[in-house]
Design a protein around this motif. Structure first.
Motif, PDB file in Angstrom:
ATOM      1  N   THR A  26       0.839  -1.198   0.000  1.00 43.74           N
ATOM      2  CA  THR A  26       0.000   0.000   0.000  1.00 43.74           C
ATOM      3  C   THR A  26       0.872   1.246   0.000  1.00 43.74           C
ATOM      4  OG1 THR A  26      -1.729  -1.198   1.198  1.00 43.74           O
ATOM      5  CG2 THR A  26      -1.872   1.212   1.200  1.00 43.74           C
ATOM      6  N   PHE A  27       1.919   1.239   0.834  1.00 42.37           N
ATOM      7  CA  PHE A  27       2.824   2.384   0.868  1.00 42.37           C
ATOM      8  C   PHE A  27       3.525   2.552  -0.481  1.00 42.37           C
ATOM      9  CE2 PHE A  27       6.941   4.370   1.608  1.00 42.37           C
ATOM     10  CZ  PHE A  27       6.536   5.557   2.197  1.00 42.37           C
ATOM     11  N   CYS A  28       4.007   1.446  -1.054  1.00 44.44           N
ATOM     12  CA  CYS A  28       4.658   1.516  -2.371  1.00 44.44           C
ATOM     13  C   CYS A  28       3.694   2.065  -3.417  1.00 44.44           C
ATOM     14  CB  CYS A  28       5.155   0.132  -2.792  1.00 44.44           C
ATOM     15  SG  CYS A  28       6.524  -0.499  -1.802  1.00 44.44           S
ATOM     16  N   ALA A  29       2.453   1.595  -3.387  1.00 48.33           N
ATOM     17  CA  ALA A  29       1.448   2.068  -4.349  1.00 48.33           C
ATOM     18  C   ALA A  29       1.191   3.557  -4.177  1.00 48.33           C
ATOM     19  CB  ALA A  29       0.150   1.276  -4.180  1.00 48.33           C
ATOM     20  N   ALA A  30       1.115   4.005  -2.930  1.00 45.37           N
ATOM     21  CA  ALA A  30       0.895   5.434  -2.686  1.00 45.37           C
ATOM     22  C   ALA A  30       2.040   6.254  -3.266  1.00 45.37           C
ATOM     23  CB  ALA A  30       0.741   5.696  -1.188  1.00 45.37           C
ATOM     24  N   ARG A  31       3.269   5.779  -3.098  1.00 46.41           N
ATOM     25  CA  ARG A  31       4.423   6.505  -3.642  1.00 46.41           C
ATOM     26  C   ARG A  31       4.427   6.487  -5.174  1.00 46.41           C
ATOM     27  NH1 ARG A  31       6.804  10.006  -0.424  1.00 46.41           N
ATOM     28  NH2 ARG A  31       8.387   9.913  -2.015  1.00 46.41           N
ATOM     29  N   VAL A  32       4.048   5.360  -5.776  1.00 48.52           N
ATOM     30  CA  VAL A  32       3.975   5.268  -7.237  1.00 48.52           C
ATOM     31  C   VAL A  32       2.922   6.241  -7.770  1.00 48.52           C
ATOM     32  CG1 VAL A  32       3.248   3.757  -9.147  1.00 48.52           C
ATOM     33  CG2 VAL A  32       4.847   2.892  -7.413  1.00 48.52           C
ATOM     34  N   VAL A  33       1.738   6.215  -7.172  1.00 51.07           N
ATOM     35  CA  VAL A  33       0.659   7.102  -7.614  1.00 51.07           C
ATOM     36  C   VAL A  33       1.048   8.555  -7.393  1.00 51.07           C
ATOM     37  CG1 VAL A  33      -1.736   7.795  -7.169  1.00 51.07           C
ATOM     38  CG2 VAL A  33      -1.140   5.359  -7.351  1.00 51.07           C
ATOM     39  N   LEU A  34       1.687   8.842  -6.290  1.00 53.62           N
ATOM     40  CA  LEU A  34       2.128  10.212  -6.023  1.00 53.62           C
ATOM     41  C   LEU A  34       3.088  10.685  -7.109  1.00 53.62           C
ATOM     42  CD1 LEU A  34       1.770  12.406  -3.827  1.00 53.62           C
ATOM     43  CD2 LEU A  34       3.853  11.528  -2.774  1.00 53.62           C
ATOM     44  N   ALA A  35       4.015   9.841  -7.507  1.00 52.11           N
ATOM     45  CA  ALA A  35       4.953  10.205  -8.584  1.00 52.11           C
ATOM     46  C   ALA A  35       4.219  10.401  -9.905  1.00 52.11           C
ATOM     47  CB  ALA A  35       6.027   9.128  -8.729  1.00 52.11           C
ATOM     48  N   GLN A  36       3.229   9.554 -10.167  1.00 52.52           N
ATOM     49  CA  GLN A  36       2.450   9.711 -11.397  1.00 52.52           C
ATOM     50  C   GLN A  36       1.682  11.029 -11.392  1.00 52.52           C
ATOM     51  OE1 GLN A  36       0.067   6.169 -11.204  1.00 52.52           O
ATOM     52  NE2 GLN A  36       1.622   4.890 -12.208  1.00 52.52           N
ATOM     53  N   LEU A  37       1.075  11.352 -10.255  1.00 56.76           N
ATOM     54  CA  LEU A  37       0.296  12.591 -10.155  1.00 56.76           C
ATOM     55  C   LEU A  37       1.177  13.822 -10.247  1.00 56.76           C
ATOM     56  CD1 LEU A  37      -2.133  11.567  -7.279  1.00 56.76           C
ATOM     57  CD2 LEU A  37      -2.707  11.839  -9.711  1.00 56.76           C
ATOM     58  N   GLU A  38       2.412  13.663  -9.792  1.00 60.27           N
ATOM     59  CA  GLU A  38       3.360  14.773  -9.811  1.00 60.27           C
ATOM     60  C   GLU A  38       3.815  15.072 -11.233  1.00 60.27           C
ATOM     61  OE1 GLU A  38       7.079  15.936  -7.011  1.00 60.27           O
ATOM     62  OE2 GLU A  38       7.144  13.965  -7.938  1.00 60.27           O
ATOM     63  N   GLU A  88      -5.658  -0.590  -6.980  1.00 61.58           N
ATOM     64  CA  GLU A  88      -5.249  -1.225  -8.237  1.00 61.58           C
ATOM     65  C   GLU A  88      -3.736  -1.328  -8.339  1.00 61.58           C
ATOM     66  OE1 GLU A  88      -6.972   1.008 -11.441  1.00 61.58           O
ATOM     67  OE2 GLU A  88      -9.016   0.367 -10.968  1.00 61.58           O
ATOM     68  N   VAL A  89      -3.048  -0.271  -7.959  1.00 60.76           N
ATOM     69  CA  VAL A  89      -1.587  -0.259  -8.071  1.00 60.76           C
ATOM     70  C   VAL A  89      -0.966  -1.234  -7.075  1.00 60.76           C
ATOM     71  CG1 VAL A  89       0.487   1.160  -7.775  1.00 60.76           C
ATOM     72  CG2 VAL A  89      -1.459   2.062  -9.047  1.00 60.76           C
ATOM     73  N   ARG A  90      -1.496  -1.313  -5.849  1.00 57.89           N
ATOM     74  CA  ARG A  90      -0.891  -2.234  -4.876  1.00 57.89           C
ATOM     75  C   ARG A  90      -1.108  -3.682  -5.298  1.00 57.89           C
ATOM     76  NH1 ARG A  90      -4.154  -2.337   0.923  1.00 57.89           N
ATOM     77  NH2 ARG A  90      -6.050  -3.285   0.144  1.00 57.89           N
ATOM     78  N   ALA A  91      -2.258  -3.988  -5.900  1.00 62.31           N
ATOM     79  CA  ALA A  91      -2.505  -5.347  -6.380  1.00 62.31           C
ATOM     80  C   ALA A  91      -1.561  -5.683  -7.539  1.00 62.31           C
ATOM     81  CB  ALA A  91      -3.961  -5.501  -6.812  1.00 62.31           C
ATOM     82  N   ALA A  92      -1.388  -4.745  -8.450  1.00 60.85           N
ATOM     83  CA  ALA A  92      -0.489  -4.965  -9.583  1.00 60.85           C
ATOM     84  C   ALA A  92       0.955  -5.098  -9.121  1.00 60.85           C
ATOM     85  CB  ALA A  92      -0.622  -3.822 -10.588  1.00 60.85           C
ATOM     86  N   TYR A  93       1.361  -4.276  -8.157  1.00 55.29           N
ATOM     87  CA  TYR A  93       2.727  -4.346  -7.641  1.00 55.29           C
ATOM     88  C   TYR A  93       2.976  -5.705  -6.995  1.00 55.29           C
ATOM     89  CZ  TYR A  93       7.014  -3.185  -5.192  1.00 55.29           C
ATOM     90  OH  TYR A  93       8.303  -3.192  -4.739  1.00 55.29           O
ATOM     91  N   CYS A  94       2.023  -6.170  -6.210  1.00 60.37           N
ATOM     92  CA  CYS A  94       2.147  -7.466  -5.543  1.00 60.37           C
ATOM     93  C   CYS A  94       2.253  -8.592  -6.570  1.00 60.37           C
ATOM     94  CB  CYS A  94       0.949  -7.684  -4.624  1.00 60.37           C
ATOM     95  SG  CYS A  94       0.903  -9.305  -3.829  1.00 60.37           S
ATOM     96  N   LYS A  95       1.417  -8.544  -7.578  1.00 63.38           N
ATOM     97  CA  LYS A  95       1.344  -9.627  -8.565  1.00 63.38           C
ATOM     98  C   LYS A  95       2.485  -9.597  -9.566  1.00 63.38           C
ATOM     99  CE  LYS A  95      -1.632 -11.612 -12.069  1.00 63.38           C
ATOM    100  NZ  LYS A  95      -2.682 -11.344 -13.031  1.00 63.38           N
ATOM    101  N   ASP A  96       2.848  -8.416 -10.041  1.00 64.72           N
ATOM    102  CA  ASP A  96       3.761  -8.340 -11.182  1.00 64.72           C
ATOM    103  C   ASP A  96       5.142  -7.766 -10.895  1.00 64.72           C
ATOM    104  OD1 ASP A  96       1.708  -9.314 -12.839  1.00 64.72           O
ATOM    105  OD2 ASP A  96       0.898  -7.288 -13.116  1.00 64.72           O
ATOM    106  N   ASP A  97       5.284  -6.891  -9.920  1.00 64.57           N
ATOM    107  CA  ASP A  97       6.532  -6.150  -9.783  1.00 64.57           C
ATOM    108  C   ASP A  97       7.377  -6.500  -8.567  1.00 64.57           C
ATOM    109  OD1 ASP A  97       6.322  -4.589 -12.147  1.00 64.57           O
ATOM    110  OD2 ASP A  97       4.804  -3.366 -11.163  1.00 64.57           O
ATOM    111  N   PHE A  98       6.768  -6.962  -7.496  1.00 68.49           N
ATOM    112  CA  PHE A  98       7.550  -7.271  -6.294  1.00 68.49           C
ATOM    113  C   PHE A  98       8.443  -8.469  -6.572  1.00 68.49           C
ATOM    114  CE2 PHE A  98       8.208  -9.077  -2.020  1.00 68.49           C
ATOM    115  CZ  PHE A  98       8.745  -7.970  -1.389  1.00 68.49           C
ATOM    116  N   GLU A  99       9.693  -8.351  -6.205  1.00 68.17           N
ATOM    117  CA  GLU A  99      10.693  -9.392  -6.476  1.00 68.17           C
ATOM    118  C   GLU A  99      10.715 -10.405  -5.328  1.00 68.17           C
ATOM    119  OE1 GLU A  99      13.484  -9.113  -8.952  1.00 68.17           O
ATOM    120  OE2 GLU A  99      12.850  -7.250  -9.878  1.00 68.17           O
ATOM    121  N   TRP A 100       9.819 -11.390  -5.400  1.00 63.74           N
ATOM    122  CA  TRP A 100       9.653 -12.367  -4.326  1.00 63.74           C
ATOM    123  C   TRP A 100      10.921 -13.171  -4.078  1.00 63.74           C
ATOM    124  CZ3 TRP A 100       5.580 -11.939  -1.261  1.00 63.74           C
ATOM    125  CH2 TRP A 100       4.469 -11.261  -1.749  1.00 63.74           C
TER     126      TRP A 100
END
Length: 140
Positions: A26-38, A88-100
């Motif tokens: 959730t925190f990662c998603a908030a930072r991603v969205v914040l960068a997009q909005l910026e 949406e972003v936190r779900a996508a980050y969890c599924k596709d981007d986080f390096e498990w």
């Protein structure tokens, strides 16, 4: 290994870790969205949505994110579209981007390093106590 079921309120350690990771995502998603909005690094003057950027910045500063779901629920009350975007972003980050695999490798490496450091520190303290005791015996 059997972890007693009362250790985490009846949840497994894996479930506890998953809950904590959801807050991290959730925190990662908030930072991603914040960068997009910026405007992706072009500053607030180039923001394509300054109102949402300001709302998200305010939320991040005023509401500590101890539980990602509680945090998103509060955001839903203030700005539903922004909260949906975070979900949406936190779900996508969890599924596709986080390096498990990297996380597992780093956790194993860090655990080994931490154990060695703790053992080394304990050995040094024990050695100092033994040296101090021998010195006191010699002085007596």
């Amino acid at each position: 290994m059997l972890v007693p079921s009362d250790s985490f309120g009846g949840r497994s350690p894996e479930k506890k870790a998953a809950d904590l990771l959801r807050t991290l995502f959730t925190f990662c998603a908030a930072r991603v969205v914040l960068a997009q909005l910026e405007g992706s690094g072009r500053g607030s003057l180039a923001s394509y949505n300054a109102e949402s950027y300001d709302a998200l910045t305010k939320m991040l500063h005023e509401e500590p994110m101890r539980d990602g779901d509680v945090w998103v629920e509060k955001l839903l009350q203030q700005n539903e579209m922004l909260a949906l975007r975070i979900m949406e972003v936190r779900a996508a980050y969890c599924k596709d981007d986080f390096e498990w695999h990297m996380m597992q490798s780093l956790a194993n490496k860090d655990m080994g390093n931490a154990n060695v450091a703790l053992l080394r520190s304990n050995a040094e303290k024990s050695f100092k106590r033994a040296s101090s005791s021998k010195q006191q015996d010699a002085e007596s």
